[in-house]
Design a protein around this motif. Sequence first.
Motif, PDB file in Angstrom:
ATOM      1  N   ILE A   7       0.852  -1.191   0.000  1.00 55.38           N
ATOM      2  CA  ILE A   7       0.000   0.000   0.000  1.00 55.38           C
ATOM      3  C   ILE A   7       0.884   1.236   0.000  1.00 55.38           C
ATOM      4  N   GLN A   8       0.596   2.143  -0.933  1.00 57.84           N
ATOM      5  CA  GLN A   8       1.380   3.356  -1.090  1.00 57.84           C
ATOM      6  C   GLN A   8       0.607   4.527  -0.480  1.00 57.84           C
ATOM      7  N   LEU A   9       1.269   5.343   0.310  1.00 56.60           N
ATOM      8  CA  LEU A   9       0.683   6.520   0.926  1.00 56.60           C
ATOM      9  C   LEU A   9       1.128   7.750   0.155  1.00 56.60           C
ATOM     10  N   ILE A  10       0.177   8.569  -0.282  1.00 54.90           N
ATOM     11  CA  ILE A  10       0.477   9.807  -0.997  1.00 54.90           C
ATOM     12  C   ILE A  10      -0.141  10.958  -0.215  1.00 54.90           C
ATOM     13  N   GLY A  11       0.663  11.915   0.167  1.00 55.13           N
ATOM     14  CA  GLY A  11       0.162  13.085   0.879  1.00 55.13           C
ATOM     15  C   GLY A  11       0.720  13.154   2.274  1.00 55.13           C
ATOM     16  N   PRO A  12       0.189  14.043   3.058  1.00 55.44           N
ATOM     17  CA  PRO A  12      -0.993  14.865   2.834  1.00 55.44           C
ATOM     18  C   PRO A  12      -0.717  16.031   1.877  1.00 55.44           C
ATOM     19  N   THR A  13      -1.728  16.366   1.103  1.00 55.41           N
ATOM     20  CA  THR A  13      -1.696  17.505   0.199  1.00 55.41           C
ATOM     21  C   THR A  13      -2.997  18.283   0.363  1.00 55.41           C
ATOM     22  N   LEU A  30      -4.428   6.439  -0.157  1.00 58.33           N
ATOM     23  CA  LEU A  30      -3.850   5.101   0.007  1.00 58.33           C
ATOM     24  C   LEU A  30      -4.076   4.362  -1.300  1.00 58.33           C
ATOM     25  N   LEU A  31      -3.007   3.973  -1.946  1.00 49.58           N
ATOM     26  CA  LEU A  31      -3.115   3.242  -3.204  1.00 49.58           C
ATOM     27  C   LEU A  31      -2.653   1.812  -2.990  1.00 49.58           C
ATOM     28  N   GLY A  32      -3.434   0.882  -3.471  1.00 52.07           N
ATOM     29  CA  GLY A  32      -3.066  -0.520  -3.358  1.00 52.07           C
ATOM     30  C   GLY A  32      -4.301  -1.387  -3.258  1.00 52.07           C
ATOM     31  N   ALA A  33      -4.077  -2.664  -3.170  1.00 53.17           N
ATOM     32  CA  ALA A  33      -5.183  -3.607  -3.069  1.00 53.17           C
ATOM     33  C   ALA A  33      -5.763  -3.576  -1.660  1.00 53.17           C
ATOM     34  N   GLN A  34      -7.049  -3.574  -1.568  1.00 50.59           N
ATOM     35  CA  GLN A  34      -7.802  -3.663  -0.315  1.00 50.59           C
ATOM     36  C   GLN A  34      -7.441  -2.595   0.717  1.00 50.59           C
ATOM     37  N   PRO A  35      -7.548  -1.293   0.363  1.00 50.55           N
ATOM     38  CA  PRO A  35      -7.281  -0.264   1.367  1.00 50.55           C
ATOM     39  C   PRO A  35      -8.293  -0.317   2.516  1.00 50.55           C
ATOM     40  N   SER A  36      -9.494  -0.807   2.263  1.00 47.28           N
ATOM     41  CA  SER A  36     -10.488  -0.909   3.337  1.00 47.28           C
ATOM     42  C   SER A  36     -10.045  -1.920   4.395  1.00 47.28           C
TER      43      SER A  36
END
Length: 64
Positions: A7-13, A30-36
């Motif tokens: 899972i890749q975290l982008i931000g905060p922006t 949050l980018l990736g499979a199954q962030p939930s």
Amino acid sequence: TEEFKHIQLIGPTPCFYQRRAAWYRWQILLLGAQPSRFLSTYPVSTWQPAGVKVEITVDPLNLL
């Protein structure tokens, strides 16, 4: 954990509309499979700072 290393975290922006109804808005992606599943493992209440309102949208239609 090892389970969530993909899972890749982008931000905060800042959000496109940075201020709304006297609130300053920021986004974290949050980018990736199954962030939930990640969010159910680490509930907001465990990392939410005091006085900060958090809103979570899974699979948003847009980022505006």
